[in-house]
Structure formats: C-alpha cells, structure tokens
Design a protein around this motif. Structure first.
Motif, short mmCIF file in Angstrom:
data_model
loop_
_atom_site.label_atom_id
_atom_site.label_comp_id
_atom_site.label_asym_id
_atom_site.label_seq_id
_atom_site.Cartn_x
_atom_site.Cartn_y
_atom_site.Cartn_z
N VAL A 49 -3.97 10.84 -6.92
CA VAL A 49 -4.15 11.41 -5.58
C VAL A 49 -5.19 10.61 -4.80
O VAL A 49 -5.00 10.29 -3.62
CB VAL A 49 -4.53 12.90 -5.66
CG1 VAL A 49 -4.90 13.45 -4.29
CG2 VAL A 49 -3.38 13.70 -6.26
N GLU A 50 -6.29 10.26 -5.48
CA GLU A 50 -7.34 9.47 -4.82
C GLU A 50 -6.83 8.07 -4.46
O GLU A 50 -7.09 7.57 -3.36
CB GLU A 50 -8.55 9.36 -5.75
CG GLU A 50 -9.72 8.61 -5.13
CD GLU A 50 -10.91 8.50 -6.08
OE1 GLU A 50 -11.71 7.58 -5.86
OE2 GLU A 50 -11.03 9.32 -7.01
N ALA A 51 -6.08 7.46 -5.37
CA ALA A 51 -5.52 6.13 -5.09
C ALA A 51 -4.55 6.20 -3.92
O ALA A 51 -4.54 5.31 -3.05
CB ALA A 51 -4.83 5.58 -6.33
N ALA A 52 -3.74 7.25 -3.88
CA ALA A 52 -2.78 7.41 -2.78
C ALA A 52 -3.49 7.56 -1.45
O ALA A 52 -3.09 6.96 -0.44
CB ALA A 52 -1.87 8.61 -3.04
N ALA A 53 -4.57 8.33 -1.42
CA ALA A 53 -5.32 8.52 -0.18
C ALA A 53 -5.95 7.21 0.28
O ALA A 53 -5.90 6.87 1.48
CB ALA A 53 -6.38 9.60 -0.36
N SER A 54 -6.52 6.47 -0.65
CA SER A 54 -7.14 5.18 -0.31
C SER A 54 -6.09 4.20 0.19
O SER A 54 -6.30 3.48 1.18
CB SER A 54 -7.86 4.59 -1.51
OG SER A 54 -8.96 5.37 -1.87
N ALA A 55 -4.96 4.17 -0.49
CA ALA A 55 -3.88 3.26 -0.09
C ALA A 55 -3.31 3.64 1.27
O ALA A 55 -2.96 2.76 2.07
CB ALA A 55 -2.79 3.24 -1.16
N ALA A 93 0.83 -1.20 0.00
CA ALA A 93 0.00 0.00 0.00
C ALA A 93 0.87 1.26 0.00
O ALA A 93 0.55 2.25 -0.67
CB ALA A 93 -0.94 -0.01 1.21
N SER A 94 1.98 1.22 0.71
CA SER A 94 2.89 2.36 0.73
C SER A 94 3.47 2.64 -0.65
O SER A 94 3.68 3.80 -1.03
CB SER A 94 4.03 2.12 1.73
OG SER A 94 3.52 2.05 3.04
N LEU A 95 3.73 1.58 -1.41
CA LEU A 95 4.21 1.78 -2.78
C LEU A 95 3.15 2.44 -3.65
O LEU A 95 3.47 3.30 -4.49
CB LEU A 95 4.65 0.44 -3.38
CG LEU A 95 5.90 -0.18 -2.76
CD1 LEU A 95 6.13 -1.58 -3.31
CD2 LEU A 95 7.12 0.70 -2.97
N VAL A 96 1.90 2.08 -3.45
CA VAL A 96 0.81 2.73 -4.18
C VAL A 96 0.73 4.20 -3.80
O VAL A 96 0.53 5.07 -4.66
CB VAL A 96 -0.54 2.01 -3.95
CG1 VAL A 96 -1.69 2.78 -4.59
CG2 VAL A 96 -0.49 0.57 -4.48
#
Length: 95
Positions: free
Chosen positions: A51-57, A34-37
């Motif tokens: 940005v949305e994917a990073a927040a979810s991850a 998840a940190s890599l995402v």
C-alpha cells in the motif's frame, strides 16, 4: 500520434529533429512503470509495504505526468521562438 503503431512511435522518437520527444517520452515511460507498481502494490495483499509503495508510485506518476507536460510546453515555446526569429531575419543580423 495515437494512430501510430508502437514501432512508428519509436521511430518518431528516434528522429533527429527538434521536438519534445525526449523528455516527454522518458516521463511517459516512467509514469507507466510507476503505474505498474501501483497496480502490484494495490493488488498484493501479502506484500506488507504494498500500500505504501503504491501510494509513493502514484505520487511519482502524477509528478512525471506534470513534468512531461511541462517539457512539451517548453519545447513548443522554444520552437515557436526559433520560427519567429527565423522569419524575422534575426539570424542574418551581425552579432
């Protein structure tokens, strides 16, 4: 475990002994993924949903770290209870 090499860590996880290794290892590996995402999402301005994917991850990573810690605590409590029971001779009592 921080002083062990990666191969030794893997061997510790593979050992056939009661430990919190399974759940906490799975949570740690998933949290790293998840940190890599998060890293890619934040660092990819051309990715519209980055940005949305990073927040979810990031939220998932935080949840995984919490669950991994809870797994360690639960298994530690179980192992303590089993040691206490073993010392008290509860295994010798008829059922």
């Amino acid at each position: 475990m921080s002083s062990l090499g990666m191969e030794q860590v893997c061997e510790e996880f593979a050992a056939p002994v009661p430990s919190p290794a399974g759940g906490s290892a799975a949570a740690a590996v998933a949290a790293i993924a998840a940190s890599l995402v998060v890293m890619v999402g934040r660092g990819s301005p051309g990715w519209a949903q980055g940005v949305e994917a990073a927040a979810s991850a990031a939220a998932l990573r935080d949840r995984l770290l919490l669950l991994g810690g809870e797994d360690v605590d639960a298994v530690a409590a179980l192992l303590t209870a089993l040691r206490v029971r073993s010392r008290s001779g509860a295994d010798d009592e008829p059922g």
